[in-house]
Design an enzyme around this catalytic site. Structure first.
Site, PDB file in Angstrom:
ATOM      1  N   CYS A  23      -3.363   1.179   6.920  1.00  0.00           N
ATOM      2  CA  CYS A  23      -3.574   0.571   8.240  1.00  0.00           C
ATOM      3  C   CYS A  23      -4.136   1.596   9.219  1.00  0.00           C
ATOM      4  O   CYS A  23      -4.782   1.245  10.195  1.00  0.00           O
ATOM      5  CB  CYS A  23      -2.266   0.012   8.761  1.00  0.00           C
ATOM      6  SG  CYS A  23      -0.943   1.220   8.666  1.00  0.00           S
ATOM      7  N   GLU A  51     -11.026  -5.114   8.942  1.00  0.00           N
ATOM      8  CA  GLU A  51     -10.336  -4.048   8.222  1.00  0.00           C
ATOM      9  C   GLU A  51     -10.968  -3.937   6.821  1.00  0.00           C
ATOM     10  O   GLU A  51     -10.957  -4.911   6.069  1.00  0.00           O
ATOM     11  CB  GLU A  51      -8.858  -4.444   8.118  1.00  0.00           C
ATOM     12  CG  GLU A  51      -7.924  -3.286   8.087  1.00  0.00           C
ATOM     13  CD  GLU A  51      -6.456  -3.720   8.103  1.00  0.00           C
ATOM     14  OE1 GLU A  51      -6.149  -4.927   7.982  1.00  0.00           O
ATOM     15  OE2 GLU A  51      -5.610  -2.831   8.231  1.00  0.00           O
ATOM     16  N   LYS A  93      12.414  -7.439   1.244  1.00  0.00           N
ATOM     17  CA  LYS A  93      11.529  -8.225   0.381  1.00  0.00           C
ATOM     18  C   LYS A  93      10.271  -7.384   0.184  1.00  0.00           C
ATOM     19  O   LYS A  93       9.366  -7.371   1.022  1.00  0.00           O
ATOM     20  CB  LYS A  93      11.202  -9.555   1.073  1.00  0.00           C
ATOM     21  CG  LYS A  93      10.791 -10.688   0.177  1.00  0.00           C
ATOM     22  CD  LYS A  93       9.548 -10.448  -0.647  1.00  0.00           C
ATOM     23  CE  LYS A  93       8.304 -10.327   0.165  1.00  0.00           C
ATOM     24  NZ  LYS A  93       7.084 -10.056  -0.637  1.00  0.00           N
ATOM     25  N   PRO A  94      10.210  -6.614  -0.933  1.00  0.00           N
ATOM     26  CA  PRO A  94       9.004  -5.790  -1.149  1.00  0.00           C
ATOM     27  C   PRO A  94       7.807  -6.659  -1.532  1.00  0.00           C
ATOM     28  O   PRO A  94       7.975  -7.813  -1.946  1.00  0.00           O
ATOM     29  CB  PRO A  94       9.413  -4.875  -2.309  1.00  0.00           C
ATOM     30  CG  PRO A  94      10.495  -5.602  -3.039  1.00  0.00           C
ATOM     31  CD  PRO A  94      11.185  -6.501  -2.040  1.00  0.00           C
ATOM     32  N   ALA A  95       6.610  -6.093  -1.415  1.00  0.00           N
ATOM     33  CA  ALA A  95       5.391  -6.827  -1.787  1.00  0.00           C
ATOM     34  C   ALA A  95       5.458  -7.211  -3.267  1.00  0.00           C
ATOM     35  O   ALA A  95       5.913  -6.420  -4.100  1.00  0.00           O
ATOM     36  CB  ALA A  95       4.164  -5.964  -1.521  1.00  0.00           C
ATOM     37  N   GLU A 149       4.340  -4.273  12.453  1.00  0.00           N
ATOM     38  CA  GLU A 149       3.403  -3.185  12.125  1.00  0.00           C
ATOM     39  C   GLU A 149       2.246  -3.844  11.381  1.00  0.00           C
ATOM     40  O   GLU A 149       2.362  -4.140  10.192  1.00  0.00           O
ATOM     41  CB  GLU A 149       4.086  -2.150  11.235  1.00  0.00           C
ATOM     42  CG  GLU A 149       5.234  -1.427  11.900  1.00  0.00           C
ATOM     43  CD  GLU A 149       4.781  -0.399  12.935  1.00  0.00           C
ATOM     44  OE1 GLU A 149       3.569  -0.128  13.032  1.00  0.00           O
ATOM     45  OE2 GLU A 149       5.651   0.111  13.651  1.00  0.00           O
ATOM     46  N   ASN A 189       0.793  -1.236   0.000  1.00  0.00           N
ATOM     47  CA  ASN A 189       0.000   0.000   0.000  1.00  0.00           C
ATOM     48  C   ASN A 189       0.826   1.286   0.000  1.00  0.00           C
ATOM     49  O   ASN A 189       0.370   2.309  -0.497  1.00  0.00           O
ATOM     50  CB  ASN A 189      -1.055  -0.008   1.121  1.00  0.00           C
ATOM     51  CG  ASN A 189      -0.471  -0.171   2.494  1.00  0.00           C
ATOM     52  OD1 ASN A 189       0.711  -0.468   2.645  1.00  0.00           O
ATOM     53  ND2 ASN A 189      -1.290   0.018   3.501  1.00  0.00           N
ATOM     54  N   ARG A 233      10.890   3.600   6.214  1.00  0.00           N
ATOM     55  CA  ARG A 233      10.765   3.663   7.680  1.00  0.00           C
ATOM     56  C   ARG A 233      11.598   2.583   8.361  1.00  0.00           C
ATOM     57  O   ARG A 233      11.857   2.645   9.545  1.00  0.00           O
ATOM     58  CB  ARG A 233       9.373   3.416   8.204  1.00  0.00           C
ATOM     59  CG  ARG A 233       8.221   3.830   7.576  1.00  0.00           C
ATOM     60  CD  ARG A 233       7.043   3.971   8.496  1.00  0.00           C
ATOM     61  NE  ARG A 233       6.229   2.781   8.580  1.00  0.00           N
ATOM     62  CZ  ARG A 233       4.975   2.845   9.001  1.00  0.00           C
ATOM     63  NH1 ARG A 233       4.457   3.987   9.381  1.00  0.00           N
ATOM     64  NH2 ARG A 233       4.260   1.768   9.076  1.00  0.00           N
TER      65      ARG A 233
HETATM   66  P1  NAD Z   1       0.178  -9.204   3.704  1.00  0.00           P
HETATM   67  O1  NAD Z   1       0.335  -9.615   5.124  1.00  0.00           O
HETATM   68  O2  NAD Z   1      -0.606 -10.074   2.817  1.00  0.00           O
HETATM   69  O3  NAD Z   1       1.595  -9.044   3.004  1.00  0.00           O
HETATM   70  C1  NAD Z   1       2.598  -8.224   3.561  1.00  0.00           C
HETATM   71  C2  NAD Z   1       3.940  -8.743   3.084  1.00  0.00           C
HETATM   72  O4  NAD Z   1       4.140 -10.052   3.615  1.00  0.00           O
HETATM   73  C3  NAD Z   1       4.079  -8.855   1.569  1.00  0.00           C
HETATM   74  O5  NAD Z   1       5.391  -8.497   1.205  1.00  0.00           O
HETATM   75  C4  NAD Z   1       3.842 -10.345   1.328  1.00  0.00           C
HETATM   76  O6  NAD Z   1       4.520 -10.815   0.181  1.00  0.00           O
HETATM   77  C5  NAD Z   1       4.445 -10.958   2.567  1.00  0.00           C
HETATM   78  N1  NAD Z   1       3.894 -12.267   2.958  1.00  0.00           N
HETATM   79  C6  NAD Z   1       2.642 -12.740   2.738  1.00  0.00           C
HETATM   80  N2  NAD Z   1       2.510 -13.968   3.294  1.00  0.00           N
HETATM   81  C7  NAD Z   1       3.695 -14.270   3.863  1.00  0.00           C
HETATM   82  C8  NAD Z   1       4.192 -15.395   4.624  1.00  0.00           C
HETATM   83  N3  NAD Z   1       3.418 -16.455   4.886  1.00  0.00           N
HETATM   84  N4  NAD Z   1       5.456 -15.335   5.085  1.00  0.00           N
HETATM   85  C9  NAD Z   1       6.236 -14.263   4.845  1.00  0.00           C
HETATM   86  N5  NAD Z   1       5.832 -13.176   4.147  1.00  0.00           N
HETATM   87  C10 NAD Z   1       4.566 -13.181   3.673  1.00  0.00           C
HETATM   88  O7  NAD Z   1      -0.395  -7.720   3.756  1.00  0.00           O
HETATM   89  P2  NAD Z   1      -0.716  -6.764   2.529  1.00  0.00           P
HETATM   90  O8  NAD Z   1      -2.007  -7.204   1.947  1.00  0.00           O
HETATM   91  O9  NAD Z   1       0.452  -6.619   1.624  1.00  0.00           O
HETATM   92  O10 NAD Z   1      -0.871  -5.366   3.280  1.00  0.00           O
HETATM   93  C11 NAD Z   1      -2.042  -4.985   3.887  1.00  0.00           C
HETATM   94  C12 NAD Z   1      -1.955  -5.192   5.378  1.00  0.00           C
HETATM   95  O11 NAD Z   1      -0.826  -4.488   5.880  1.00  0.00           O
HETATM   96  C13 NAD Z   1      -3.140  -4.623   6.098  1.00  0.00           C
HETATM   97  O12 NAD Z   1      -3.549  -5.482   7.128  1.00  0.00           O
HETATM   98  C14 NAD Z   1      -2.588  -3.322   6.680  1.00  0.00           C
HETATM   99  O13 NAD Z   1      -3.285  -2.853   7.795  1.00  0.00           O
HETATM  100  C15 NAD Z   1      -1.197  -3.705   6.989  1.00  0.00           C
HETATM  101  N6  NAD Z   1      -0.342  -2.520   7.107  1.00  0.00           N
HETATM  102  C16 NAD Z   1       0.114  -2.163   8.338  1.00  0.00           C
HETATM  103  C17 NAD Z   1       0.890  -1.030   8.483  1.00  0.00           C
HETATM  104  C18 NAD Z   1       1.393  -0.607   9.836  1.00  0.00           C
HETATM  105  O14 NAD Z   1       2.313   0.196   9.880  1.00  0.00           O
HETATM  106  N7  NAD Z   1       0.845  -1.098  10.931  1.00  0.00           N
HETATM  107  C19 NAD Z   1       1.215  -0.267   7.364  1.00  0.00           C
HETATM  108  C20 NAD Z   1       0.736  -0.661   6.120  1.00  0.00           C
HETATM  109  C21 NAD Z   1      -0.042  -1.808   6.012  1.00  0.00           C
END
Ligand code: NAD
Length: 485
Positions: free
Chosen positions: A292, A389, A182-184, A258, A159, A167
C-alpha cells in the site's frame, strides 16, 4: 526445520477458537497455492458463520479476565512471542515466502518488522494511563480511566501475512482486548503459526481466535451484526473498507481502516539523483510493488527526468525474477493471474497514452505469476496507471516543471497514505511536507514503515493509526469520572 514444519507444530491447519484447534463446523477445507508455480501447498479449514459466532463467544467469554490481567503480564506475553518469532525467523520467512511469493530476504524483513510490533507494544502495555486534574473553576477533580474497547475483529490482506496481523494483535493484547483474526484466504498459513507462538508464550485461550475462510463477506456480516463485537480493524482495499464502514453503522463498532494508496515519489531538481534511484528501488520494489506504501507515481523534475529514468531502468532491468525461495532471486511472482493481467493492462494503456518503455513491459510465459520490472517515461498525468493502485513492479515517470505543479500532481488523487520527497533544500522539504495531503511523508528515504511510528492515511486511504504511541489508542476507550472536591 522449514516453514511447513513451523505450521506442523500447531498440530492442525484448522480453526483456532477458545485455545483449541478444530475443524470447520461444515468439515470443508480450501486449498492454499504457491504463486510461483500454482501448485497446492496445503489446505486449511473453511470456517463458517457458525464458527465465526463460536469465535466471538470465546472472545467475549475471555474478555473480562483478560482486561483484568496485569499490564506487565500482557506485555511479557508479547515480549516472549517477539523472541520466539525472532528465534524462528528463517522458518517464518520461508512460510511467508511460500504462500505469498516474496523472496526470502524480503520475507525475513517482514518477520523483523512484524515481530517488532510485539516488542514495541510489550513496552506500551505498561504505559496505559489516564489523568487526574483539577477542574478549571477549582473544587472538583476530573479523573480519566483508559479501558479496553472489548472484543475486536481483524481482517488482514495477503501482501504481508505476518506484519498486517501483528500490527493489530500487538496493541490489542497490550490494551487488554480479545480478538478474532480473519487472515486473507490467499495467505492464511502464517497466522496459524503465529497463534501457536502466542499460545506457547502463555496467551490464555479465547484471547486470540483465528477463523480462516474463503467467505470473508459472510463472516464479517455475521460478526458485525452482533452487538458484542466492539471494534473492527481492517487492512485491505478501499472498496471493501467502505463496505465494512457501512456495516459498522448498525452496532456502532469502532473502526480502523488501513486502505489503498497511490504514493507519489517526487524528485526535485536539487535532489541527489543516485540516492533518489536507491530510494526508488526500495519504495517501488519492496514486496514486488505489492504494498500500500509502494511508490505508484514518480514525479520527476524535467531537468533530471531522463537521467533518473535511465539509472532506474538499468537497476530495474538487472533484477532477476524467480521463485522467492531460490538463491539469486530478486523479484518473486505476483500473487495470482489476475494481478499479472491487471498490471499488464495498465502498462499497455500507458503505452497507448504515449509513454516510452524504458525497460520491462512483459509477463513471461508460465508457470507462475511473474511480471518483469518495468520503467515507463513520459507518462501523462491522466493515464490510468497514474491514478490507480498498480500493485506490481512498474514505475511510471511523469515530469513537472515547478514546485507548485509537483504538489498539485501529488495531491491529485483520492488516496492519501504514503508519499516520498527527494530534495536537498530544507525550506522546500518543509513547504512540500506541509502541503502534501498524505498520512506519511518520507524525506530522502524510500522506506517510511517503522513500528515506532504512526502508520496510516487520510482520504480514501482510511483513518486510524497503527504503531507508534498512537497505535494503542485504537484499542482503548476513555471513561471520565467526576469527583466533587
Ligand atoms: P481486499 O480488500 O480484497 O481483501 C482484504 C481482506 O478483506 C481479505 O482478508 C479478504 O478476504 C477480505 N474481504 C474481501 N472482501 C470482503 C468483504 N466484502 N467483506 C469482508 N471482508 C472482505 O484487499 P487485498 O487484495 O487482500 O489487499 C490489497 C489491498 O490492501 C490494497 O488496496 C492495499 O493497498 C491494501 N493494503 C493497505 C495497507 C495499509 O496499511 N493501508 C496495508 C496492506 C495492504
Amino acid at each position: 526445520m522449514t516453514g511447513l514444519d513451523l505450521l506442523a507444530k500447531t498440530g492442525s491447519r484448522g480453526l483456532f477458537i477458545g485455545g483449541q484447534w478444530r475443524e470447520s463446523s461444515t468439515g470443508s477445507r480450501f486449498e492454499v497455492r504457491d504463486p510461483a508455480d500454482e501448485s497446492v501447498i496445503t489446505d486449511v479449514a473453511d470456517g463458517s458463520t457458525d464458527d465465526a459466532t463460536a469465535a466471538l463467544d470465546a472472545a467475549v467469554a475471555a474478555q473480562t479476565d483478560w482486561a483484568a490481567t496485569p499490564p506487565r503480564d500482557r506485555g511479557e506475553i508479547l515480549r516472549r512471542s517477539f523472541e520466539a518469532i525472532m528465534d524462528q525467523a528463517d522458518d517464518f520467512a520461508e512460510l511467508i515466502s511460500l504462500e505469498m511469493g516474496k523472496t526470502l530476504a524480503e520475507a525475513k524483513g517482514e518477520v523483523t518488522y512484524g515481530a517488532e510490533f510485539f516488542r514495541w507494544f510489550a513496552e506500551e502495555a505498561v504505559r496505559i494511563h489516564g489523568r487526574w486534574m483539577q477542574a478549571p473553576a477549582g473544587g472538583s477533580r476530573l479523573l480519566t480511566i483508559r479501558k479496553p474497547v472489548g472484543p475486536c475483529l481483524f481482517i488482514t490482506p495477503w501482501n504481508f501475512p505476518l506484519a498486517m496481523g501483528t500490527r493489530k494483535i500487538g496493541p490489542a493484547i497490550a490494551a487488554g482486548c480479545t480478538m478474532i483474526v480473519k487472515p486473507a484466504e490467499l495467505t492464511p498459513l502464517t497466522m496459524l503459526a503465529l497463534a501457536h507462538v502466542l499460545t506457547e508464550a502463555g496467551l490464555p485461550g479465547g484471547v486470540l481466535n483465528i477463523v480462516t475462510t474463503h467467505n470473508s463477506k459472510a463472516l464479517s456480516a455475521t460478526l458485525m451484526a452482533d452487538e458484542r463485537l466492539r471494534k473492527v480493524s481492517f487492512t485491505g482495499s478501499t472498496p471493501v473498507g467502505k463496505v465494512i464502514v457501512r456495516q459498522s453503522a448498525d452496532e456502532l463498532q469502532r473502526v480502523s481502516m488501513e486502505l489503498g494508496g497511490n504514493a507519489p515519489f517526487i524528485v526535485f531538481q536539487d535532489a541527489d539523483v543516485a540516492a533518489a534511484v536507491d530510494g526508488a528501488m526500495i519504495a517501488k520494489m519492496r514486496n514486488m510493488g505489492e504494498a500500500c506504501t509502494a511508490a505508484n507515481r514518480f514525479l520527476v523534475h524535467e531537468s533530471v527526468s531522463r537521467e533518473f529514468a535511465e539509472l532506474l531502468g538499468q537497476r530495474m532491468g538487472s533484477l532477476r525474477t524467480g521463485r522467492g525461495q531460490s538463491a539469486g532471486t530478486d523479484v518473486g511472482p505476483l500473487i495470482n493471474a489476475d494481478a499479472v493481467e491487471s498490471v499488464g493492462q495498465l502498462v499497455t494503456d500507458a503505452l497507448q497514452d504515449g509513454a516510452e518503455l524504458v525497460t520491462g513491459g512483459e509477463a513471461p510465459d508460465g508457470p507462475g505469476h511473474f511480471y518483469s520490472p518495468t520503467v515507463l517515461l513520459g507518462v501523462p498525468a491522466q493515464a490510468r496507471i497514474v491514478n490507480e493502485e498498480i500493485f506490481g513492479p512498474v514505475a511510471p515517470i511523469t515530469t513537472f516543471s515547478s514546485d507548485d505543479e509537483a504538489i498539485a500532481l501529488a495531491n491529485a488523487t483520492e488516496y492519501g497514505l504514503a508519499s516520498y520527497v527527494y530534495t536537498r533544500d530544507l525550506a522546500r522539504t518543509i513547504k512540500v511536507a506541509e502541503a502534501l495531503q498524505f498520512g506519511m511523508v518520507g524525506v530522502n528515504t524510500g522506506l517510511v514503515s517503522n513500528p515506532a511510528a504512526p502508520f496510516g492515511g487520510v482520504k480514501a486511504s482510511g483513518f486510524g493509526r497503527e504503531g507508534g504511541f498512537e497505535g494503542i489508542d485504537e484499542y482503548l476507550d476513555t471513561t471520565y469520572v467526576a469527583i466533587p472536591g
